[in-house]
Write a protein that holds these residues in place. Structure first.
Motif, PDB file in Angstrom:
ATOM      1  N   LEU A 166       0.841  -1.194   0.000  1.00 31.64           N
ATOM      2  CA  LEU A 166       0.000   0.000   0.000  1.00 31.64           C
ATOM      3  C   LEU A 166       0.875   1.243   0.000  1.00 31.64           C
ATOM      4  CD1 LEU A 166      -2.788   1.386   0.332  1.00 31.64           C
ATOM      5  CD2 LEU A 166      -2.438   1.215   2.806  1.00 31.64           C
ATOM      6  N   LEU A 167       0.568   2.172  -0.899  1.00 30.38           N
ATOM      7  CA  LEU A 167       1.310   3.419  -1.010  1.00 30.38           C
ATOM      8  C   LEU A 167       0.446   4.585  -0.550  1.00 30.38           C
ATOM      9  CD1 LEU A 167       2.894   2.891  -4.540  1.00 30.38           C
ATOM     10  CD2 LEU A 167       4.120   2.925  -2.375  1.00 30.38           C
ATOM     11  N   GLY A 172       0.100  11.191   4.328  1.00 29.93           N
ATOM     12  CA  GLY A 172      -0.486  10.031   4.973  1.00 29.93           C
ATOM     13  C   GLY A 172      -1.834   9.612   4.420  1.00 29.93           C
ATOM     14  N   LEU A 173      -2.177  10.111   3.243  1.00 29.16           N
ATOM     15  CA  LEU A 173      -3.414   9.693   2.596  1.00 29.16           C
ATOM     16  C   LEU A 173      -3.155   8.448   1.754  1.00 29.16           C
ATOM     17  CD1 LEU A 173      -4.723  13.168   1.372  1.00 29.16           C
ATOM     18  CD2 LEU A 173      -5.484  11.887   3.390  1.00 29.16           C
ATOM     19  N   ALA A 174      -4.009   7.451   1.885  1.00 27.87           N
ATOM     20  CA  ALA A 174      -3.879   6.244   1.075  1.00 27.87           C
ATOM     21  C   ALA A 174      -4.132   6.587  -0.392  1.00 27.87           C
ATOM     22  CB  ALA A 174      -4.867   5.192   1.551  1.00 27.87           C
ATOM     23  N   ILE A 175      -3.297   6.025  -1.288  1.00 24.52           N
ATOM     24  CA  ILE A 175      -3.437   6.317  -2.718  1.00 24.52           C
ATOM     25  C   ILE A 175      -3.718   5.049  -3.520  1.00 24.52           C
ATOM     26  CG2 ILE A 175      -2.336   7.273  -4.765  1.00 24.52           C
ATOM     27  CD1 ILE A 175      -3.004   9.378  -2.672  1.00 24.52           C
ATOM     28  N   ALA A 194      -8.696   9.762  -4.470  1.00 30.85           N
ATOM     29  CA  ALA A 194      -8.486  10.668  -5.596  1.00 30.85           C
ATOM     30  C   ALA A 194      -7.045  10.555  -6.073  1.00 30.85           C
ATOM     31  CB  ALA A 194      -8.790  12.103  -5.172  1.00 30.85           C
ATOM     32  N   VAL A 195      -6.848  10.693  -7.382  1.00 29.36           N
ATOM     33  CA  VAL A 195      -5.504  10.609  -7.958  1.00 29.36           C
ATOM     34  C   VAL A 195      -5.201  11.880  -8.749  1.00 29.36           C
ATOM     35  CG1 VAL A 195      -5.315   8.091  -7.975  1.00 29.36           C
ATOM     36  CG2 VAL A 195      -6.417   9.249  -9.895  1.00 29.36           C
ATOM     37  N   ASP A 196      -5.634  13.017  -8.212  1.00 33.31           N
ATOM     38  CA  ASP A 196      -5.391  14.288  -8.889  1.00 33.31           C
ATOM     39  C   ASP A 196      -4.092  14.951  -8.467  1.00 33.31           C
ATOM     40  OD1 ASP A 196      -6.353  14.704  -6.337  1.00 33.31           O
ATOM     41  OD2 ASP A 196      -7.626  16.401  -6.875  1.00 33.31           O
ATOM     42  N   SER A 219     -10.291  11.955  -0.786  1.00 33.83           N
ATOM     43  CA  SER A 219      -9.144  11.657   0.066  1.00 33.83           C
ATOM     44  C   SER A 219      -9.549  10.625   1.112  1.00 33.83           C
ATOM     45  CB  SER A 219      -8.646  12.925   0.761  1.00 33.83           C
ATOM     46  OG  SER A 219      -8.210  13.877  -0.186  1.00 33.83           O
ATOM     47  N   ILE A 220      -8.662   9.638   1.342  1.00 31.77           N
ATOM     48  CA  ILE A 220      -8.923   8.600   2.338  1.00 31.77           C
ATOM     49  C   ILE A 220      -7.705   8.502   3.257  1.00 31.77           C
ATOM     50  CG2 ILE A 220      -9.484   6.179   2.763  1.00 31.77           C
ATOM     51  CD1 ILE A 220     -10.744   6.027   0.042  1.00 31.77           C
TER      52      ILE A 220
END
Length: 269
Positions: A166-167, A172-175, A194-196, A219-220
């Motif tokens: 996991l990246l 510190g938001l999971a991507i 989100a991947v913006d 965002s997560i």
């Protein structure tokens, strides 16, 4: 193992040492799962490649030509993973791109990964990586050739029991995983990061979002992810992979992942 390779439409196996894809990672790629002569997510791959070409200022090859070449290199294979790579081609030393690029086009067929029925049925184990993703909105979402963050992350473990890493970003938001997108279910709500700012807008992710139109893209935080009821990964090559463990936290394989696995089978995979 590479079965066949076409470079600019010719059967050969080398590119110039002056190619900007080699020198600067100046280009894009798509990794496409074929079932016989068909690629169920072909249109989504071409849509992402076209967007990447627009943003990087590269001429977009004709999708019909790419499909012909993909079928040529995967001919006689019952299943294949075809990688389409597009670089800006050769150029002079230095970062300045050529005013009129002559792109290099590489279409190569690989054997698909072996079926992993246990992973599909029972889920996979995932670990948190120390490597984080840097924010760069100009490149966010693209499947560009510079994958060094993912290379470093994947080098963090060699335990065969761990399937993915996991990246997170620097906040510190999971991507995502190293080579898959991430989804979380909390209550009845499906969400994906989100991947913006960083990360790849995966083709499998796009298919999930189309199939589950009320899913959230937001965002997560990592701690929220750990409290989720259900986690799974999406990959255009590997499909829907439920997560049964993230470090020491166990997850059940839930109904959303099962429904999307059924959707994947309906697509023809």
């Amino acid at each position: 193992m590479i079965a066949r390779m076409l470079i600019d439409g010719r059967m050969r196996g080398q590119v110039s040492a002056l190619d900007r894809g080699l020198g600067y990672g100046d280009g894009l790629f798509e990794t496409i799962r074929f079932v016989g002569a068909d690629a169920p997510l072909w249109a989504r791959h071409m849509q992402r490649l076209e967007e990447g070409c627009r943003r990087l200022g590269l001429p977009m090859p004709g999708p019909a030509m790419l499909l012909d070449e993909a079928r040529a290199v995967s001919r006689d294979m019952s299943g294949a993973v075809v990688r389409v790579t597009l670089t800006r081609g050769e150029g002079a030393r230095g970062y300045k791109p050529p005013a009129q690029p002559q792109p290099t086009r590489i279409v190569a067929a690989f054997d698909p990964p072996p079926p992993d029925d246990a992973a599909q049925a029972d889920g996979i184990r995932v670990r948190l990586c120390a490597t984080s993703l840097a924010a760069q909105p100009l490149l966010a979402g693209l499947k560009h050739l510079n994958r060094l963050e993912q290379v470093l992350a994947r080098a963090e473990w060699d335990d065969p029991a761990i399937t993915e890493g996991l990246l997170c970003d620097a906040d510190g938001l999971a991507i995502s995983a190293t080579s898959a997108n991430l989804f979380a279910v909390s209550g009845k709500m499906l969400a994906t990061p989100a991947v913006d700012r960083c990360g790849v807008a995966g083709v499998g992710r796009a298919e999930v979002l189309a199939a589950w139109p009320h899913a959230q893209v937001r965002s997560i935080p990592l701690e929220e992810l750990r409290r989720a009821d259900e986690l799974f990964l999406s990959s255009s090559v590997r499909g829907i992979l439920p997560v049964r463990e993230l470090d020491a936290r166990a997850f059940a394989v839930g109904p959303v992942a099962r429904a999307l696995q059924a959707h994947w089978r309906e697509l023809g995979f």
